[in-house]
Design a protein around this motif. Structure first.
Motif, short mmCIF file in Angstrom:
data_model
loop_
_atom_site.label_atom_id
_atom_site.label_comp_id
_atom_site.label_asym_id
_atom_site.label_seq_id
_atom_site.Cartn_x
_atom_site.Cartn_y
_atom_site.Cartn_z
N SER A 57 -38.41 -23.64 -29.08
CA SER A 57 -38.52 -24.39 -27.83
C SER A 57 -38.11 -25.85 -28.06
N CYS A 58 -38.24 -26.66 -27.03
CA CYS A 58 -37.83 -28.07 -27.12
C CYS A 58 -38.95 -28.98 -26.58
N GLY A 59 -38.97 -30.19 -27.07
CA GLY A 59 -39.84 -31.24 -26.50
C GLY A 59 -41.30 -30.86 -26.51
N THR A 60 -41.93 -31.07 -25.38
CA THR A 60 -43.36 -30.79 -25.27
C THR A 60 -43.68 -29.32 -25.50
N ALA A 61 -42.81 -28.44 -25.03
CA ALA A 61 -43.03 -27.00 -25.26
C ALA A 61 -43.06 -26.71 -26.76
N HIS A 62 -42.24 -27.43 -27.51
CA HIS A 62 -42.24 -27.26 -28.97
C HIS A 62 -43.59 -27.68 -29.56
N VAL A 104 -40.77 -20.74 -25.47
CA VAL A 104 -41.68 -21.41 -24.53
C VAL A 104 -40.90 -22.45 -23.75
N SER A 105 -40.98 -22.38 -22.43
CA SER A 105 -40.22 -23.31 -21.59
C SER A 105 -40.86 -23.42 -20.22
N GLN A 106 -41.06 -24.64 -19.79
CA GLN A 106 -41.56 -24.84 -18.43
C GLN A 106 -40.51 -24.35 -17.43
N SER A 107 -39.31 -24.89 -17.54
CA SER A 107 -38.26 -24.61 -16.54
C SER A 107 -37.66 -23.22 -16.70
N GLY A 108 -37.63 -22.73 -17.94
CA GLY A 108 -36.94 -21.47 -18.21
C GLY A 108 -35.43 -21.61 -18.18
N GLU A 109 -34.93 -22.84 -18.14
CA GLU A 109 -33.48 -23.07 -18.04
C GLU A 109 -32.94 -23.93 -19.18
N THR A 110 -33.75 -24.32 -20.12
CA THR A 110 -33.31 -25.22 -21.18
C THR A 110 -32.20 -24.55 -22.01
N ALA A 111 -31.05 -25.23 -22.08
CA ALA A 111 -29.84 -24.60 -22.65
C ALA A 111 -30.05 -24.14 -24.08
N GLY A 155 -43.32 -34.25 -12.07
CA GLY A 155 -43.20 -35.36 -13.02
C GLY A 155 -42.32 -34.94 -14.20
N VAL A 156 -41.44 -35.84 -14.62
CA VAL A 156 -40.56 -35.51 -15.74
C VAL A 156 -41.38 -35.31 -17.02
N ALA A 157 -42.43 -36.09 -17.16
CA ALA A 157 -43.31 -35.92 -18.32
C ALA A 157 -44.17 -34.68 -18.10
N SER A 158 -44.04 -33.75 -19.00
CA SER A 158 -44.75 -32.48 -18.84
C SER A 158 -46.23 -32.66 -19.15
N THR A 159 -47.09 -32.21 -18.26
CA THR A 159 -48.54 -32.33 -18.46
C THR A 159 -49.22 -30.98 -18.25
N ALA A 241 -47.36 -39.24 -28.77
CA ALA A 241 -46.32 -40.25 -28.97
C ALA A 241 -45.13 -39.99 -28.05
N LEU A 242 -44.76 -38.73 -27.88
CA LEU A 242 -43.65 -38.41 -26.98
C LEU A 242 -43.97 -38.86 -25.56
N LYS A 243 -45.21 -38.54 -25.13
CA LYS A 243 -45.61 -38.91 -23.77
C LYS A 243 -45.51 -40.42 -23.59
N LEU A 244 -46.02 -41.18 -24.56
CA LEU A 244 -46.00 -42.64 -24.43
C LEU A 244 -44.57 -43.16 -24.39
N LYS A 245 -43.72 -42.67 -25.29
CA LYS A 245 -42.35 -43.23 -25.33
C LYS A 245 -41.56 -42.86 -24.08
N GLU A 246 -41.75 -41.64 -23.58
CA GLU A 246 -40.99 -41.20 -22.41
C GLU A 246 -41.23 -42.08 -21.20
N ILE A 247 -42.48 -42.43 -20.96
CA ILE A 247 -42.76 -43.09 -19.68
C ILE A 247 -43.06 -44.57 -19.80
O1 M6R Z 1 -38.37 -26.84 -19.40
P1 M6R Z 1 -38.69 -26.91 -20.86
O2 M6R Z 1 -40.15 -26.70 -21.15
O3 M6R Z 1 -37.86 -25.96 -21.69
O4 M6R Z 1 -38.34 -28.37 -21.29
C1 M6R Z 1 -38.44 -28.77 -22.64
C2 M6R Z 1 -38.37 -30.28 -22.77
O5 M6R Z 1 -37.16 -30.75 -22.24
C3 M6R Z 1 -39.53 -30.99 -22.07
O6 M6R Z 1 -40.78 -30.55 -22.54
C4 M6R Z 1 -39.43 -32.51 -22.27
O7 M6R Z 1 -39.64 -32.84 -23.62
C5 M6R Z 1 -40.44 -33.23 -21.36
N1 M6R Z 1 -39.82 -34.35 -20.73
C6 M6R Z 1 -41.67 -33.68 -22.10
O8 M6R Z 1 -42.56 -34.42 -21.33
#
Ligand code: M6R
Length: 367
Positions: A57-62, A104-111, A155-159, A241-247
């Motif tokens: 996965s990527c980002g927060t999902a990771h 694991v992916s919120q959007s289900g579309e992460t390339a 919100g772009v920041a995943s919570t 740390a990711l959450k803080l830097k993102e926003i």
């Molecule tokens: O849709 P996804 O869960 O696959 O997205 C993965 C990341 O792009 C996502 O979690 C990103 O790191 C967020 N902006 C974190 O807050």
């Protein structure tokens, strides 16, 4: 809409008692009140035969998968490995027999995550998707789908997607533990009992919003901030740390507390606020000695712990937040809420665009 909230992010943070409960309900046996997977999914995965797990996965999902690694290993005794999708897909890793791959992916579309899924399908191993958008490409292409029920996340920041991912991963770990006889019926019942208190624990953490808001003073004038944790709180340090830097755009890094001496301590000055994520558990004394090392170098410390931890730490931390006492298994979720609120209020204090931070897109459909 945002309802009475100034930002979607805050609304979504406050939705978590409900979104976590809604998700957990689907993974709770109605009669036994024990956690597990829906019957069809459990059969398809063939839980008893899973020998190891790859999670990609990527980002927060990771970071959700990195927290769950401890659960799969400690609760279920199943070797697990996590990777960032952009690394996994191009490394084309060798995959063990009878292993499964979880995406694991919120959007289900992460390339990158999608490409990693396709790679695993080519290799002939079973693929499982934990996704929030059930109509997404990743959900369509995976062999098995375990949905999260966080509802639309704006919100772009995943919570709320993150905490929903955590509870599905936890249910998955309990299901494998039971299927493989790593936990007996009574242990599963006791653990489930503890986990099912999570929504009230989140409520209690949310009631500390005003207290947490005051602690953003910790980041005042900070150009850099560090988050430290051990065990399951190490990936949470990365997420905080990711959450803080993102926003907030404050440069923030997460480290394993035990790595402090191996490099990061060189960065500590009176101008580098450090957040220690350390509830009073088996590793607390270790974390406390790391905390003292930071304090001895004038690093301002914010300790996120519970009453016992704060009492033990004495005057070493500059500031502290006492989170509610909860069963140990759900403490990472309670800590998450505090990390989200801390980042949120820091960003608001700095006047950034919390819901639409610069340069970021909600869903990363190109690599
Ligand atoms: O849709 P996804 O869960 O696959 O997205 C993965 C990341 O792009 C996502 O979690 C990103 O790191 C967020 N902006 C974190 O807050």
């Amino acid at each position: 809409g945002k309802g009475n909230y100034p930002h979607f992010m805050l609304k979504e943070i406050f939705e978590q008692p409900r979104t976590v409960k809604r998700t957990l309900d689907v993974y709770t046996h109605p009669a036994h009140q024990t956690l597990g997977l829906p019957r069809a999914a459990a059969d398809q995965i063939n839980l008893a035969d899973v020998s190891s797990i790859y999670m990609v996965s990527c980002g927060t999902a990771h970071y959700a998968t990195r927290v769950s690694e401890y659960w799969f290993e400690q609760l279920a005794g199943v070797p697990s490995k996590t990777d960032i999708a952009s690394e996994f897909r191009y490394r084309r890793p060798a995959l063990a027999k009878n292993s499964i791959a979880v995406f694991v992916s919120q959007s289900g579309e992460t390339a990158d995550t999608l490409a990693a899924l396709r790679y695993c399908k080519e290799q002939g191993i079973k693929t499982v998707a934990i996704v929030n958008v059930q109509t997404s490409t990743i959900a369509r292409e995976a062999d098995v789908v375990l949905p999260t029920y966080a509802g639309p996340e704006i919100g772009v920041a995943s919570t709320k997607a993150f905490t929903a991912q955590l509870v599905v991963l936890l249910a998955f770990a309990v299901a494998i533990a039971e299927a493989q006889g790593h936990l007996d019926e009574a242990e599963v019942a006791a653990l489930s009992n503890d986990i099912l208190t999570v929504n009230s624990a989140i409520e209690k953490a949310l009631s500390l919003d005003d207290v947490i808001k005051k602690e953003v003073i910790h980041f005042e004038q900070a150009a850099d901030a560090f988050y430290l944790g051990r065990g399951v709180y190490y990936p949470l340090a990365l997420e905080g740390a990711l959450k803080l830097k993102e926003i907030s755009y404050i440069h923030a890094e997460g480290f394993a507390s035990g790595e402090l001496k191996h490099g990061p301590i060189a960065l500590i000055t009176a101008k580098t606020p450090v957040v220690f994520i350390a509830p009073f558990d088996d590793l607390f004394e270790k974390s406390l000695s790391n905390l003292q090392e930071v304090a001895a170098r004038s690093g301002p410390v914010l300790l996120l712990s519970d009453e016992k931890g704060i009492a033990h730490a004495g005057s070493a931390p500059t500031r502290s937040i006492a989170l509610p006492n909860t069963p140990e298994i759900i403490m990472p979720i309670v800590q998450t809420v505090a990390l989200q609120l801390l980042a949120y209020h820091a960003a608001v204090a700095l006047g950034t665009d919390v819901d639409q931070p610069r340069n970021l897109a909600k869903s990363v459909t190109v690599e």
